[in-house]
Scaffold this motif. Sequence first.
Motif, PDB file in Angstrom:
ATOM      1  N   LEU A 135       0.873  -1.170   0.000  1.00 37.85           N
ATOM      2  CA  LEU A 135       0.000   0.000   0.000  1.00 37.85           C
ATOM      3  C   LEU A 135       0.905   1.212   0.000  1.00 37.85           C
ATOM      4  O   LEU A 135       1.802   1.305   0.848  1.00 37.85           O
ATOM      5  N   THR A 138       0.348   5.380  -0.464  1.00 37.89           N
ATOM      6  CA  THR A 138      -0.656   6.418  -0.642  1.00 37.89           C
ATOM      7  C   THR A 138      -0.083   7.763  -0.200  1.00 37.89           C
ATOM      8  O   THR A 138       0.589   7.843   0.821  1.00 37.89           O
ATOM      9  N   LEU A 141      -5.679  12.875  -2.730  1.00 33.49           N
ATOM     10  CA  LEU A 141      -5.006  11.651  -2.340  1.00 33.49           C
ATOM     11  C   LEU A 141      -4.579  10.951  -3.612  1.00 33.49           C
ATOM     12  O   LEU A 141      -5.264  11.014  -4.632  1.00 33.49           O
ATOM     13  N   LEU A 174      -1.204  -6.156  -5.004  1.00 33.46           N
ATOM     14  CA  LEU A 174      -1.443  -7.383  -4.247  1.00 33.46           C
ATOM     15  C   LEU A 174      -1.013  -8.528  -5.151  1.00 33.46           C
ATOM     16  O   LEU A 174      -1.480  -8.631  -6.279  1.00 33.46           O
ATOM     17  N   PHE A 177      -3.997  -1.736  -7.998  1.00 28.74           N
ATOM     18  CA  PHE A 177      -5.254  -1.067  -7.661  1.00 28.74           C
ATOM     19  C   PHE A 177      -4.966   0.316  -7.118  1.00 28.74           C
ATOM     20  O   PHE A 177      -3.840   0.638  -6.738  1.00 28.74           O
ATOM     21  N   ALA A 178      -6.013   1.127  -7.097  1.00 28.95           N
ATOM     22  CA  ALA A 178      -5.907   2.496  -6.606  1.00 28.95           C
ATOM     23  C   ALA A 178      -6.150   2.507  -5.100  1.00 28.95           C
ATOM     24  O   ALA A 178      -7.274   2.297  -4.643  1.00 28.95           O
ATOM     25  N   SER A 179      -5.084   2.739  -4.324  1.00 24.36           N
ATOM     26  CA  SER A 179      -5.209   2.708  -2.872  1.00 24.36           C
ATOM     27  C   SER A 179      -5.966   3.910  -2.326  1.00 24.36           C
ATOM     28  O   SER A 179      -6.334   3.938  -1.156  1.00 24.36           O
ATOM     29  N   ASP A 180      -6.236   4.917  -3.164  1.00 24.14           N
ATOM     30  CA  ASP A 180      -6.988   6.078  -2.686  1.00 24.14           C
ATOM     31  C   ASP A 180      -8.489   5.926  -2.890  1.00 24.14           C
ATOM     32  O   ASP A 180      -9.276   6.552  -2.205  1.00 24.14           O
ATOM     33  N   THR A 181      -8.883   5.069  -3.852  1.00 25.03           N
ATOM     34  CA  THR A 181     -10.311   4.931  -4.160  1.00 25.03           C
ATOM     35  C   THR A 181     -10.821   3.499  -4.086  1.00 25.03           C
ATOM     36  O   THR A 181     -12.032   3.273  -4.123  1.00 25.03           O
ATOM     37  N   GLY A 182      -9.920   2.517  -4.033  1.00 21.51           N
ATOM     38  CA  GLY A 182     -10.352   1.122  -4.046  1.00 21.51           C
ATOM     39  C   GLY A 182     -10.699   0.583  -5.414  1.00 21.51           C
ATOM     40  O   GLY A 182     -11.234  -0.520  -5.522  1.00 21.51           O
ATOM     41  N   VAL A 183     -10.400   1.327  -6.465  1.00 25.56           N
ATOM     42  CA  VAL A 183     -10.725   0.884  -7.823  1.00 25.56           C
ATOM     43  C   VAL A 183      -9.587   0.019  -8.380  1.00 25.56           C
ATOM     44  O   VAL A 183      -8.417   0.367  -8.237  1.00 25.56           O
ATOM     45  N   ALA A 184      -9.939  -1.099  -9.027  1.00 30.74           N
ATOM     46  CA  ALA A 184      -8.951  -2.002  -9.616  1.00 30.74           C
ATOM     47  C   ALA A 184      -8.432  -1.451 -10.934  1.00 30.74           C
ATOM     48  O   ALA A 184      -9.121  -0.704 -11.626  1.00 30.74           O
ATOM     49  N   PHE A 243      -6.718  -6.295 -14.703  1.00 30.85           N
ATOM     50  CA  PHE A 243      -6.628  -6.564 -13.274  1.00 30.85           C
ATOM     51  C   PHE A 243      -5.230  -6.962 -12.802  1.00 30.85           C
ATOM     52  O   PHE A 243      -4.710  -6.417 -11.835  1.00 30.85           O
TER      53      PHE A 243
END
Lengths: 299, 299, 299
Positions: A10, A12, A29, A36, A58-65, A69
Amino acid sequence: QSNVTIYGRLNTTVENQKNIDSADSKTVLNNVASRLGFKGTEDLGGGLKALFLIEHRFASDTGVAADEFWSGDAFVGLETPYGTVRAGRITSPAYYATADYVSLHNHDTGTSADAFYAAASQPKNTVAYLTPSFGGLTAEFAYSADEDVNKPFTKTWQAAVNYDAGPLHLGAGYDENDYGDKQVALRGLYELGAITLGGYYQLADSKDIGKRNSIRGAVQYTLGASEFHVNVGWADDWDDVSKSGAVQYTLGYNYNLSKRTKVYAFYTAINNDSGAAYGTEVDFGKDPRSFGVGIRHNF
Amino acid sequence: QSNVTIYGRLNTTVENQKNIDSADSKTVLNNVASRLGFKGTEDLGGGLKALFLIEHRFASDTGVAADEFWSGDAFVGLETPYGTVRAGRITSPAYYATADYVSLHNHDTGTSADAFYAAASQPKNTVAYLTPSFGGLTAEFAYSADEDVNKPFTKTWQAAVNYDAGPLHLGAGYDENDYGDKQVALRGLYELGAITLGGYYQLADSKDIGKRNSIRGAVQYTLGASEFHVNVGWADDWDDVSKSGAVQYTLGYNYNLSKRTKVYAFYTAINNDSGAAYGTEVDFGKDPRSFGVGIRHNF
Amino acid sequence: QSNVTIYGRLNTTVENQKNIDSADSKTVLNNVASRLGFKGTEDLGGGLKALFLIEHRFASDTGVAADEFWSGDAFVGLETPYGTVRAGRITSPAYYATADYVSLHNHDTGTSADAFYAAASQPKNTVAYLTPSFGGLTAEFAYSADEDVNKPFTKTWQAAVNYDAGPLHLGAGYDENDYGDKQVALRGLYELGAITLGGYYQLADSKDIGKRNSIRGAVQYTLGASEFHVNVGWADDWDDVSKSGAVQYTLGYNYNLSKRTKVYAFYTAINNDSGAAYGTEVDFGKDPRSFGVGIRHNF
């Protein structure tokens, strides 16, 4: 579970940015290449090993993959006494041998990533062969098949060389594609006690806009848990685009709370000439800047 | 982590293909049903067990995830002395009892997958009940609810039977849907020392194009770490489509480096009659072929 | 693997629904907030800890991933003697302190989820600071940056307070956004032997449709492995929308097969006034109902 290792990162930041995403100024952010992964090896005896790795971004600021993938690599391979063969999605060996190696602050990720490195290869549908080490010298060759219809080029060839001799680390990378782009780069890195010096030179040759020289140098000074970084890159004009040069510099400070966890701060800037737009969605001739603080945790 | 087991498979080939994806000839990397799964069971006492499984499918050649991420199943269930109930996304028990069971080379995946098996069910929104084993005999029943508006059929019913008696393994599968399609298949497999013989017969009944008979046979010969495979399928015309028959055959060789890892080679071909287009994006009457070499690693 | 813990939940129901998704009546499988997560902490010494968590949500009935893959949170942070800072995607602390806390049956998920709680914040691009505990009292503050262009509001502020004193648990939450919405809620919960009583009051203030009062109460009675639940909510009219009130009630029964696994049944209903459409794709003035049975397995 003995057959698979889970790993990840992670990373950020909170940043104050100027002239990025075509916005005058904003506080955001930012994800810095968070990931992962799942990987493993199996000893098959006789010097043979099976290996695999799949790495998600993935985007650790928004949770978007990431749109693709497993964009951090997805390969299976065999290690033999005569070298290692891998097949799948494989990040460019030519890139790892050069630009990635010297970008000491934050590993060439995030807003302070190297804006100038020009790649002529793509990672998908790739077979790679890595030689055994000959006294610290290895070479890797990769070919990517012609399957991605969404790119101007799809069929790509790569070669990379790495050489390690104590404190000295040298590398070179070459790639080209069926569209007609190519690049070659040479890299050096020297460890001098608390100081590490690195740099690379690249000659890029784009079918559309001609040739371009670029160079980057990086210095790291380590003092206990603190690291001080300076990183400066310069890109000349592309032959066929006037005023397309730029300079990029980053000042970084890392504080290592452990081997796995650091907090850090950096200032990064690109000075684009009037015909250049280096950076992320930057308008021509604009100069993106960012001051950021961040945390990176490896697991 | 004791509650969850991670498992998976990387299976990637390099293939020279003809008449596939409407291309005359091409050399590609190919994903062969690669996956990453998480599963577990909990002993609840009194013969009760909770169980779950979620299995992701992805392209090992490009790193791209399946459109429906957990397309390899996603269910939770209870095992009791009176049978096992599962709910969620469940791959067809009728398919597992028949076509999947005999496709010995590479488990009915990739370019050499069975091109003729006709399913009348879909996996989503499914409840399945599996009986206990009565002297080697089990039966499973599944119902899928009417929720997927993107298919001509959505409500489906299935029944599957499996019987094991020493070297003899028999199975049967039936499914139908609310659109009006149905199919029934009968399978046998016999282990004769180093030789395994398998086959199944299917009668498919499509609302749109009538009935069709098909049959498939497979032979495996094992010699040390080597496996030799022959697999031949024949599909008759659909009643309402003239010249819609085809023959498919595969020659396969597997070399098992370990229980988990094999390298292999195969040649597979379909001979389509003028009104048939079996295979992956094959033009009518064209005959797809592929020669491939691959590596499969389970973890 | 010592650095990462895998956890998750499968929760799936079979439900007979009325007036949901604009359908008169249907029988469906339903996902109830199923998830898969990866988390970890690292002790850095001196009272410092690094922590991370990424949590994926998916449909356990179909195997489809959430549009925003890690929608169950994705953050990295530092725990210090002076409090904990986190950055990333963070589910609302104001929500956790109030509505989430009292919805005892099935944790405010699925068809019986709280239809009335009004949030004025969003989880992405968030920095949160949690105070240390002062005799059972903690406070958390969160700010979400202005980056999501797909919402009427993006910049949001939150405050949450939690207080625990033996059987008594109190909480309050406040959030607002740059569009002009805000809400405040107060929650209490009391454990009285086998009985747990909980409830909260919310005043929501929407820029578009004015203010609204709502209140919810929940009772849980535990008898051995059985839990009996009643949950009733009432929402007044929004100031600027006539006949926009509603009542929601749920009767639930849980049977705990273990700490990790339960089977359950519930009946849930919303009575919408003629100008209200609470529920999932409910037509104005229609009254959604559902009777469901389910299984939830934590891992």
